[in-house]
Design a protein around this motif. Structure first.
Motif, PDB file in Angstrom:
ATOM      1  N   GLY A 302       0.801  -1.216   0.006  1.00 15.34           N
ATOM      2  CA  GLY A 302      -0.090   0.005  -0.045  1.00 15.34           C
ATOM      3  C   GLY A 302       0.751   1.270   0.263  1.00 15.34           C
ATOM      4  N   PRO A 303       0.058   2.298   0.237  1.00 18.97           N
ATOM      5  CA  PRO A 303       0.971   3.728   0.185  1.00 18.97           C
ATOM      6  C   PRO A 303       1.828   4.055   1.311  1.00 18.97           C
ATOM      7  N   TYR A 304       2.756   4.896   1.157  1.00 17.93           N
ATOM      8  CA  TYR A 304       3.655   5.021   2.280  1.00 17.93           C
ATOM      9  C   TYR A 304       3.882   6.476   2.466  1.00 17.93           C
ATOM     10  N   GLU A 305       4.374   6.897   3.593  1.00 15.61           N
ATOM     11  CA  GLU A 305       4.802   8.476   3.800  1.00 15.61           C
ATOM     12  C   GLU A 305       6.240   8.614   3.539  1.00 15.61           C
ATOM     13  N   GLN A 306       6.913   9.793   3.222  1.00 18.69           N
ATOM     14  CA  GLN A 306       8.209   9.844   2.799  1.00 18.69           C
ATOM     15  C   GLN A 306       8.999   9.495   3.978  1.00 18.69           C
ATOM     16  N   SER A 307       8.456  10.161   5.165  1.00 27.40           N
ATOM     17  CA  SER A 307       9.432   9.746   6.515  1.00 27.40           C
ATOM     18  C   SER A 307       9.569   8.338   6.610  1.00 27.40           C
ATOM     19  N   GLU A 308       8.688   7.558   6.048  1.00 27.13           N
ATOM     20  CA  GLU A 308       9.141   5.914   6.192  1.00 27.13           C
ATOM     21  C   GLU A 308      10.121   5.351   5.437  1.00 27.13           C
ATOM     22  N   LEU A 309      10.576   6.074   4.352  1.00 21.47           N
ATOM     23  CA  LEU A 309      11.274   5.606   3.208  1.00 21.47           C
ATOM     24  C   LEU A 309      12.694   4.934   3.685  1.00 21.47           C
ATOM     25  N   PRO A 310      13.189   5.701   4.631  1.00 21.20           N
ATOM     26  CA  PRO A 310      14.569   4.997   5.093  1.00 21.20           C
ATOM     27  C   PRO A 310      14.580   3.820   5.846  1.00 21.20           C
ATOM     28  N   LEU A 311      13.520   3.728   6.567  1.00 17.13           N
ATOM     29  CA  LEU A 311      13.279   2.421   7.194  1.00 17.13           C
ATOM     30  C   LEU A 311      13.082   0.989   6.142  1.00 17.13           C
ATOM     31  N   LEU A 312      11.986   1.548   4.936  1.00 22.07           N
ATOM     32  CA  LEU A 312      11.505   0.686   4.184  1.00 22.07           C
ATOM     33  C   LEU A 312      12.711   0.316   3.283  1.00 22.07           C
ATOM     34  N   LEU A 313      13.404   1.100   2.943  1.00 20.71           N
ATOM     35  CA  LEU A 313      14.584   0.741   2.172  1.00 20.71           C
ATOM     36  C   LEU A 313      15.706  -0.077   2.703  1.00 20.71           C
ATOM     37  N   SER A 314      15.771   0.274   4.018  1.00 18.81           N
ATOM     38  CA  SER A 314      16.797  -0.676   4.745  1.00 18.81           C
ATOM     39  C   SER A 314      16.447  -1.935   4.834  1.00 18.81           C
ATOM     40  N   LYS A 315      15.149  -2.489   4.516  1.00 21.78           N
ATOM     41  CA  LYS A 315      14.875  -3.818   4.464  1.00 21.78           C
ATOM     42  C   LYS A 315      14.871  -4.541   3.081  1.00 21.78           C
ATOM     43  N   VAL A 316      15.544  -3.783   1.971  1.00 28.04           N
ATOM     44  CA  VAL A 316      15.468  -4.205   0.568  1.00 28.04           C
ATOM     45  C   VAL A 316      17.049  -4.299  -0.028  1.00 28.04           C
ATOM     46  N   ASP A 317      17.139  -5.288  -0.818  1.00 29.86           N
ATOM     47  CA  ASP A 317      18.504  -5.327  -1.528  1.00 29.86           C
ATOM     48  C   ASP A 317      18.414  -4.421  -2.745  1.00 29.86           C
ATOM     49  N   TRP A 318      17.360  -4.178  -3.522  1.00 29.29           N
ATOM     50  CA  TRP A 318      17.170  -3.621  -4.933  1.00 29.29           C
ATOM     51  C   TRP A 318      15.790  -2.961  -5.093  1.00 29.29           C
ATOM     52  N   VAL A 319      16.032  -1.707  -5.417  1.00 32.67           N
ATOM     53  CA  VAL A 319      14.870  -0.951  -5.932  1.00 32.67           C
ATOM     54  C   VAL A 319      14.713  -1.087  -7.398  1.00 32.67           C
ATOM     55  N   VAL A 320      13.463  -1.329  -8.005  1.00 33.96           N
ATOM     56  CA  VAL A 320      13.130  -1.448  -9.298  1.00 33.96           C
ATOM     57  C   VAL A 320      12.472  -0.101  -9.799  1.00 33.96           C
ATOM     58  N   VAL A 321      12.831   0.306 -10.941  1.00 35.12           N
ATOM     59  CA  VAL A 321      11.920   1.614 -11.608  1.00 35.12           C
ATOM     60  C   VAL A 321      11.913   1.134 -12.929  1.00 35.12           C
ATOM     61  N   PRO A 322      10.651   0.471 -13.181  1.00 29.72           N
ATOM     62  CA  PRO A 322      10.481   0.037 -14.452  1.00 29.72           C
ATOM     63  C   PRO A 322       9.565   0.845 -15.604  1.00 29.72           C
ATOM     64  N   SER A 323       9.695   2.292 -15.134  1.00 24.13           N
ATOM     65  CA  SER A 323       8.689   3.106 -15.864  1.00 24.13           C
ATOM     66  C   SER A 323       8.777   2.863 -17.399  1.00 24.13           C
ATOM     67  N   ASN A 324       7.800   2.757 -18.098  1.00 27.52           N
ATOM     68  CA  ASN A 324       7.654   2.628 -19.582  1.00 27.52           C
ATOM     69  C   ASN A 324       7.542   4.126 -20.366  1.00 27.52           C
ATOM     70  N   TRP A 325       7.835   5.082 -19.704  1.00 30.66           N
ATOM     71  CA  TRP A 325       7.805   6.342 -20.585  1.00 30.66           C
ATOM     72  C   TRP A 325       9.121   6.821 -19.970  1.00 30.66           C
ATOM     73  N   TRP A 326       9.623   8.113 -20.474  1.00 28.87           N
ATOM     74  CA  TRP A 326      10.963   8.739 -20.535  1.00 28.87           C
ATOM     75  C   TRP A 326      11.564   9.020 -19.052  1.00 28.87           C
ATOM     76  N   GLU A 327      10.458   9.380 -18.242  1.00 29.57           N
ATOM     77  CA  GLU A 327      10.728  10.035 -17.069  1.00 29.57           C
ATOM     78  C   GLU A 327      11.493  11.152 -16.873  1.00 29.57           C
ATOM     79  N   ASN A 328      11.659  11.949 -15.700  1.00 30.99           N
ATOM     80  CA  ASN A 328      12.569  13.088 -16.086  1.00 30.99           C
ATOM     81  C   ASN A 328      13.470  12.915 -14.950  1.00 30.99           C
ATOM     82  N   SER A 329      13.283  12.817 -13.547  1.00 28.99           N
ATOM     83  CA  SER A 329      14.086  12.358 -12.375  1.00 28.99           C
ATOM     84  C   SER A 329      13.258  11.792 -11.415  1.00 28.99           C
ATOM     85  N   PRO A 330      13.078  10.440 -11.465  1.00 29.46           N
ATOM     86  CA  PRO A 330      12.209   9.798 -10.239  1.00 29.46           C
ATOM     87  C   PRO A 330      13.010  10.061  -9.094  1.00 29.46           C
TER      88      PRO A 330
END
Length: 411
Positions: A302-330
């Motif tokens: 589900g959704p998350y707050e930006q303040s939660e990100l450091p803790l959430l990221l500490s629990k993963v090995d990889w982040v996947v950014v699979p956007s199918n458009w050009w994106e700018n600066s995710p």
């Protein structure tokens, strides 16, 4: 409030992150909070879709310096608000009352692109700065630079755009471009968070000297040590972002579904995102079906707050950014790098610019289910690659450094 810069700053956003948590909204609000913390004389104005109270176009939010602007555009093709008194009367009166020296627009969509001209007319000596967060001025298809048939668009033109939107003529798109460019003439400096996006706008016709490249900064947060053992049998992947067709969540789930059972047994995937219920029923059904099929290894958090990100990221090995458009600066790429998490990203646009293949992450062929699946297999079977990437990740510039660069422009 006395300003250290000696100027009053008004930051304008097309939404408040308390109401809509988009990347541009968060970026603009982070800037406001950092400027305010430094003692600068700064106000934050954000469009609100909620109806106003008591007939006014404005309401307070989180104190006197945050203002909600209750307005909307009448013409989505031109982003126009030209018949609304909220722009020509109430907004004008507010400008005369605040008298900012610098107005930094983080968008014009939802507000009305004529807001740029109204600022210039009301405060002709004020400096107008506009951050370009995507390609909306160039592309009528939600600013994605993606054709309506789904193909990537490499160059816009009135003829090409009319081929995508048959209800409009090439003349309509020609006049649209002229209208937007005329209003853009009032902007002193444009800011692009990526060189890729800058190049697209230069190609479109904005002078290169008028566009500065400044990344969207992140609030400073302490690096949290990984909360799992390095020798864990499971390799943990995660997706953070909006759950819509353009962000590639369907592609990611299809890629995981394609993995052989022997690989699936060695991984998990966490989905952190919002707004799935705002998408079409067809898209929702596809995602729900894939989540059901992968329920043993994919977990929708589900959704998350930006303040939660450091803790959430500490629990993963990889982040996947699979956007199918050009994106700018995710922003999620910077957030991952801040916590020393490598990124697997599509090899196009701002994603390819922000993630260096083999240095701080891995690229896969954009829109390719097979190539993303093979990249995931590679990441799982080569654990030493991740350790090498982690050691070479450079900490991104913080919001403090970003604001330093903006203050140079404000001055």
């Amino acid at each position: 409030m006395s300003s250290l810069l000696g100027k009053r700053i008004l930051i304008i956003s097309h939404g408040h992150p308390d109401i809509k948590k988009g990347g541009a909204e968060v970026a603009s609000y982070n800037m406001y909070k950092e400027l305010y913390a430094r003692g600068e004389d700064v106000f934050y104005l954000a469009q609100s879709p909620k109806p106003p109270h008591g007939g006014t176009s404005f309401s307070g939010h989180n104190g006197a310096r945050e203002i909600l602007f209750h307005t909307k555009i009448e013409d989505g093709f031109l982003f126009s608000n030209f018949v609304s008194r909220s722009l020509w009367k109430e907004f004008r009166d507010m400008l005369k009352m605040l008298k900012p020296n610098v107005i930094h627009l983080h968008h014009y969509v939802t507000l009305g692109i004529e807001i740029i001209e109204e600022i210039k007319r009301t405060l002709p000596d004020a400096k107008i700065i506009l951050t370009l967060h995507e390609y909306l001025a160039i592309c009528h298809n939600k600013g994605l630079m993606v054709k309506t048939n789904g193909d990537l668009c490499y160059q816009s033109s009135p003829r090409n755009c009319a081929d995508c939107f048959v209800e409009k003529s090439p003349a309509d798109f020609f006049l649209r471009e002229k209208y937007i460019k005329r209003l853009f003439e009032n902007v002193h400096t444009f800011i692009s968070p990526s060189y890729f996006l800058k190049a697209r706008y230069v190609e479109w016709g904005i002078e290169e000297s008028r566009i500065c490249v400044i990344e969207n900064g992140q609030p400073v947060s302490s690096n949290i040590e990984p909360s799992f053992k390095e020798d864990s049998k499971k390799v943990r992947f995660a997706f953070f972002g909006q759950l819509n067709p353009n962000k590639g969540i369907e592609l990611l789930l299809q890629a995981v579904n394609l993995l052989p059972l022997s690989v699936k047994e060695n991984m998990t995937l966490e989905i952190h995102g919002a707004n799935l219920t705002l998408q079409s029923s067809v898209f929702q059904d596809k995602i729900s079906q894939l989540l059901d099929e992968l329920s043993d290894i994919v977990f929708n958090q589900g959704p998350y707050e930006q303040s939660e990100l450091p803790l959430l990221l500490s629990k993963v090995d990889w982040v996947v950014v699979p956007s199918n458009w050009w994106e700018n600066s995710p922003m999620v790429i910077q957030e991952a790098f801040q916590q020393k998490v490598p990124v697997i990203a599509s090899n196009i646009g701002g994603m390819a610019e922000k993630v260096t293949h083999g240095k701080d992450g891995l690229h896969f062929q954009a829109r390719s289910v097979v190539d993303l699946s093979q990249t995931i297999i590679f990441a799982i079977k080569n654990p030493l690659i991740r350790k090498r990437l982690v050691n070479s990740i450079e900490t991104p510039l913080s919001i403090k450094g970003i604001v330093d660069k903006h203050i140079e422009l404000y001055a």
